[in-house]
Design an enzyme around this catalytic site. Structure first.
Site: not given
Length: 269
Positions: A39, A68, A181
């Site tokens: 994404e 996203h 992340h």
């Protein structure tokens, strides 16, 4: 089954690392099925059709999205036409594509991949992820119609991810978090056989601020004022994710964190 899940692909560095490393990983680790969260693969914001094609060519069997999902406008059409892309179940009832899909892995094994968005600390409200996934589990019980079930839970809060993991225990082969992340070190197999990891981390340059070049994020934290756009960091990327093995019932028998290349280099399975 031998399953590899790779976390959020971040910009060009992440795409290049996938292209360079994933084909050999499939061979060396004798993988049956590979899921990649894509994404952030296009400029750190969403996924384009061309970049989705590159991830599939590198060896992904399925690409998941996230909050996203439709930042790149062509994904509105690609998500509907490409059956290997899975968008969040609870994004919007009007969203194109599907939030859960049935795949055929190597050897004819059937794999369900589902994705849901969390609700805690997210920028916009999403529908209840638990009830959204309940429909998937009822339609495709583990060990019945599905030889393995993989859940990508895309959200901020580790507490919400842990709650989802325990709720999926006995119903899914793997529940893995994405979105932050930042890879966590809590890989485990829950009591009823669900492999769990709070966050897979990203496939991107860790000499950064969650994959973005450092200057602009630092400026905003220090001064509170934006000046430029965020741009993905372009140094050597680390492939981050999780490797799982399952038995004939679809329950996990092994889980290993994966860190390949870059600053977080670590051996895999």
């Amino acid at each position: 089954m031998k399953i590899l899940f790779l976390g959020d692909v971040m910009g060009r560095a992440g795409r290049q690392a996938i292209a360079a490393r994933l084909p050999q990983m499939r061979t060396d680790w004798d993988l049956d099925f590979v899921v990649v969260n894509g994404e952030n693969a296009t400029a750190g914001m969403g996924l384009s059709g061309a970049h989705a094609k590159g991830l599939f060519e590198a060896g992904a069997d399925c690409v998941t999205l996230g909050d996203h999902a439709f930042d790149q406008k062509d994904m509105l059409q690609v998500c509907e036409a490409e059956p290997r892309i899975v968008r969040p179940l609870n994004f919007s009832k009007a969203s194109p594509g599907k939030g859960a899909r049935l795949f055929t892995a190597r050897g004819g094994k059937k794999v369900i991949v589902a994705q849901a968005l969390g609700q805690v600390f997210m920028k916009r409200p999403f529908d209840d992820p638990f009830s959204a996934l309940e429909t998937v589990f009822r339609a495709h019980p583990l060990g019945g119609q599905a030889d393995a079930i993989i859940v990508d839970f895309h959200c901020e809060a580790t507490s919400e991810k842990m709650a989802m993991g325990h709720w999926c225990d006995g119903r899914a082969s793997l529940m893995v978090g994405t979105h932050t992340h930042v890879p966590t070190s809590d890989a485990m197999i829950l009591p009823k056989g669900c492999a769990y990891l709070s966050d897979a981390g990203m496939c991107g340059d860790y000499n950064s601020v969650i994959g973005m070049q450092r200057d602009e994020p630092l400026r905003r934290f220090i001064t509170g004022m934006p000046k430029d756009r965020f741009t993905p960091a372009l140094g050597e990327a680390t492939l981050s994710g999780v490797y799982v093995e399952t038995d004939a019932s679809g329950k996990a028998t092994r889980i290993e964190m994966v860190r390949q290349g870059g600053l977080l280099q670590q051996s895999g399975p």
